[in-house]
Design a protein around this motif. Structure first.
Motif, PDB file in Angstrom:
ATOM      1  N   SER A  48      60.007   9.460  44.975  1.00 52.13           N
ATOM      2  CA  SER A  48      59.844  10.599  44.074  1.00 52.13           C
ATOM      3  C   SER A  48      58.620  11.389  44.507  1.00 52.13           C
ATOM      4  CB  SER A  48      59.666  10.115  42.635  1.00 52.13           C
ATOM      5  OG  SER A  48      58.466   9.391  42.530  1.00 52.13           O
ATOM      6  N   CYS A  49      58.535  12.618  44.012  1.00 54.78           N
ATOM      7  CA  CYS A  49      57.354  13.433  44.280  1.00 54.78           C
ATOM      8  C   CYS A  49      56.161  12.754  43.609  1.00 54.78           C
ATOM      9  CB  CYS A  49      57.559  14.839  43.736  1.00 54.78           C
ATOM     10  SG  CYS A  49      56.052  15.821  43.717  1.00 54.78           S
ATOM     11  N   TRP A  50      55.087  12.589  44.337  1.00 50.71           N
ATOM     12  CA  TRP A  50      53.947  11.853  43.786  1.00 50.71           C
ATOM     13  C   TRP A  50      53.104  12.688  42.832  1.00 50.71           C
ATOM     14  CZ3 TRP A  50      52.264   9.118  48.984  1.00 50.71           C
ATOM     15  CH2 TRP A  50      53.234   8.133  49.283  1.00 50.71           C
ATOM     16  N   ALA A  51      53.531  13.923  42.577  1.00 53.16           N
ATOM     17  CA  ALA A  51      52.828  14.732  41.572  1.00 53.16           C
ATOM     18  C   ALA A  51      53.705  14.933  40.342  1.00 53.16           C
ATOM     19  CB  ALA A  51      52.401  16.066  42.155  1.00 53.16           C
ATOM     20  N   CYS A  52      54.832  15.575  40.509  1.00 53.78           N
ATOM     21  CA  CYS A  52      55.653  15.909  39.328  1.00 53.78           C
ATOM     22  C   CYS A  52      56.678  14.825  39.004  1.00 53.78           C
ATOM     23  CB  CYS A  52      56.349  17.247  39.513  1.00 53.78           C
ATOM     24  SG  CYS A  52      57.736  17.196  40.667  1.00 53.78           S
ATOM     25  N   GLY A  53      56.896  13.907  39.926  1.00 52.35           N
ATOM     26  CA  GLY A  53      57.853  12.837  39.667  1.00 52.35           C
ATOM     27  C   GLY A  53      59.285  13.201  39.988  1.00 52.35           C
ATOM     28  N   GLU A  54      59.504  14.399  40.494  1.00 52.50           N
ATOM     29  CA  GLU A  54      60.867  14.817  40.825  1.00 52.50           C
ATOM     30  C   GLU A  54      61.500  13.815  41.787  1.00 52.50           C
ATOM     31  OE1 GLU A  54      63.866  16.355  40.280  1.00 52.50           O
ATOM     32  OE2 GLU A  54      62.884  18.309  40.229  1.00 52.50           O
ATOM     33  N   ARG A  55      62.696  13.376  41.416  1.00 53.26           N
ATOM     34  CA  ARG A  55      63.385  12.422  42.272  1.00 53.26           C
ATOM     35  C   ARG A  55      64.669  13.061  42.767  1.00 53.26           C
ATOM     36  NH1 ARG A  55      64.521   7.226  38.985  1.00 53.26           N
ATOM     37  NH2 ARG A  55      65.871   8.731  37.998  1.00 53.26           N
ATOM     38  N   LEU A 109      54.951  15.063  48.563  1.00 50.52           N
ATOM     39  CA  LEU A 109      55.206  15.965  47.438  1.00 50.52           C
ATOM     40  C   LEU A 109      56.517  16.712  47.642  1.00 50.52           C
ATOM     41  CD1 LEU A 109      51.695  17.690  47.049  1.00 50.52           C
ATOM     42  CD2 LEU A 109      52.572  15.750  45.748  1.00 50.52           C
ATOM     43  N   CYS A 110      57.134  17.093  46.531  1.00 50.10           N
ATOM     44  CA  CYS A 110      58.307  17.958  46.630  1.00 50.10           C
ATOM     45  C   CYS A 110      57.821  19.342  47.079  1.00 50.10           C
ATOM     46  CB  CYS A 110      59.050  18.047  45.293  1.00 50.10           C
ATOM     47  SG  CYS A 110      58.205  18.993  44.011  1.00 50.10           S
ATOM     48  N   ARG A 111      58.765  20.179  47.484  1.00 51.99           N
ATOM     49  CA  ARG A 111      58.384  21.486  48.031  1.00 51.99           C
ATOM     50  C   ARG A 111      57.579  22.296  47.013  1.00 51.99           C
ATOM     51  NH1 ARG A 111      63.239  22.851  50.410  1.00 51.99           N
ATOM     52  NH2 ARG A 111      62.560  21.314  51.927  1.00 51.99           N
ATOM     53  N   LYS A 112      58.029  22.245  45.752  1.00 52.39           N
ATOM     54  CA  LYS A 112      57.377  23.042  44.714  1.00 52.39           C
ATOM     55  C   LYS A 112      55.915  22.624  44.531  1.00 52.39           C
ATOM     56  CE  LYS A 112      58.678  23.363  40.341  1.00 52.39           C
ATOM     57  NZ  LYS A 112      59.526  22.674  39.356  1.00 52.39           N
ATOM     58  N   CYS A 113      55.694  21.321  44.445  1.00 48.29           N
ATOM     59  CA  CYS A 113      54.327  20.826  44.255  1.00 48.29           C
ATOM     60  C   CYS A 113      53.474  21.070  45.493  1.00 48.29           C
ATOM     61  CB  CYS A 113      54.337  19.344  43.901  1.00 48.29           C
ATOM     62  SG  CYS A 113      54.920  19.040  42.230  1.00 48.29           S
ATOM     63  N   HIS A 114      54.098  20.989  46.662  1.00 49.62           N
ATOM     64  CA  HIS A 114      53.348  21.255  47.889  1.00 49.62           C
ATOM     65  C   HIS A 114      52.773  22.670  47.838  1.00 49.62           C
ATOM     66  CE1 HIS A 114      53.171  20.822  52.572  1.00 49.62           C
ATOM     67  NE2 HIS A 114      51.994  20.959  52.020  1.00 49.62           N
TER      68      HIS A 114
HETATM   69 ZN   LIG Z   1      56.792  17.740  42.734  1.00 49.45          ZN
END
Ligand SMILES: [Zn+2]
Length: 200
Positions: A48-55, A109-114
């Motif tokens: 998962s994204c290590w910031a928002c948790g998006e999986r 990170l997911c693209r958005k969080c990056h």
């Molecule tokens: Zn994210």
């Protein structure tokens, strides 16, 4: 042109998997019982994204070797095409500022969080941002509500519970927490447990 980044996703996972973040951006070893920190990696078997948790778990699940990897070699999950596609290797201290390509300076990170993550020379600023995202923006409901709800209805049916009688307070008390975050499945099942039995 920027130089290529050779550090593997799995190497970054290996480095961070047993670390946790405090609100001031300090990194500490993950302590299961500690409520003040958030673990970097929440569930080894579910990238998962290590910031928002998006999986993007559905995508990772498409991999035919998923079960085998999740059980015996979770680190391999991070180098699957599905995980590589969805999780960026984000520099903590930017390259332009001399940040290295070592796993300790990279974060998944997911693209958005990056895009949203701070470019900073102070590593603590980066982790303060991560901590806030995890603590206040991470929401199991934000991931895939439809799936969550369907699982919930199914679980209630199996348990003979009335899905409309859930008791958030009880569900919270019963939830098994890892750091401050409750996993989606835990929440789903504790919620169904909190319902009243269907009267016949
Ligand atoms: Zn994210």
């Amino acid at each position: 042109m920027s130089r290529s980044l050779n550090t593997k996703h799995s190497e970054i996972f290996e480095y961070w998997k047993d670390k946790a973040i405090l609100s001031d951006g300090t990194i500490i070893p993950d302590n299961f019982d500690d409520n003040t920190s958030v673990p970097v990696v929440y569930d080894y078997g579910e990238p998962s994204c290590w910031a928002c948790g998006e999986r993007y778990i559905e995508e990772v699940l498409k991999n035919k070797d998923y079960d085998e990897m999740a059980l015996h070699n979770p680190k391999a999950l991070y180098d699957t095409p599905q995980a590589k596609k969805n999780y960026n290797r984000c520099h903590i201290i930017p390259r332009q500022a001399g940040g290295s390509d070592e796993p300790s300076n990279l974060f998944l990170l997911c693209r958005k969080c990056h895009e949203e993550s701070p470019d900073t020379l102070n590593q603590k600023n980066f982790f303060k941002w991560v901590y806030k995202k995890r603590k206040y923006e991470y929401s199991p409901f934000g991931i895939d509500f439809k799936r969550f709800f369907n699982e919930y209805l199914k679980d209630c049916k199996e348990k003979g519970k009335d899905p409309l009688t859930f008791n958030i307070q009880n569900a919270k008390l019963n939830a098994f927490t890892h750091g401050s975050i409750v996993s989606e499945s835990t929440l789903m099942m504790t919620l169904s447990d909190s319902c009243e039995d269907i009267r016949r």
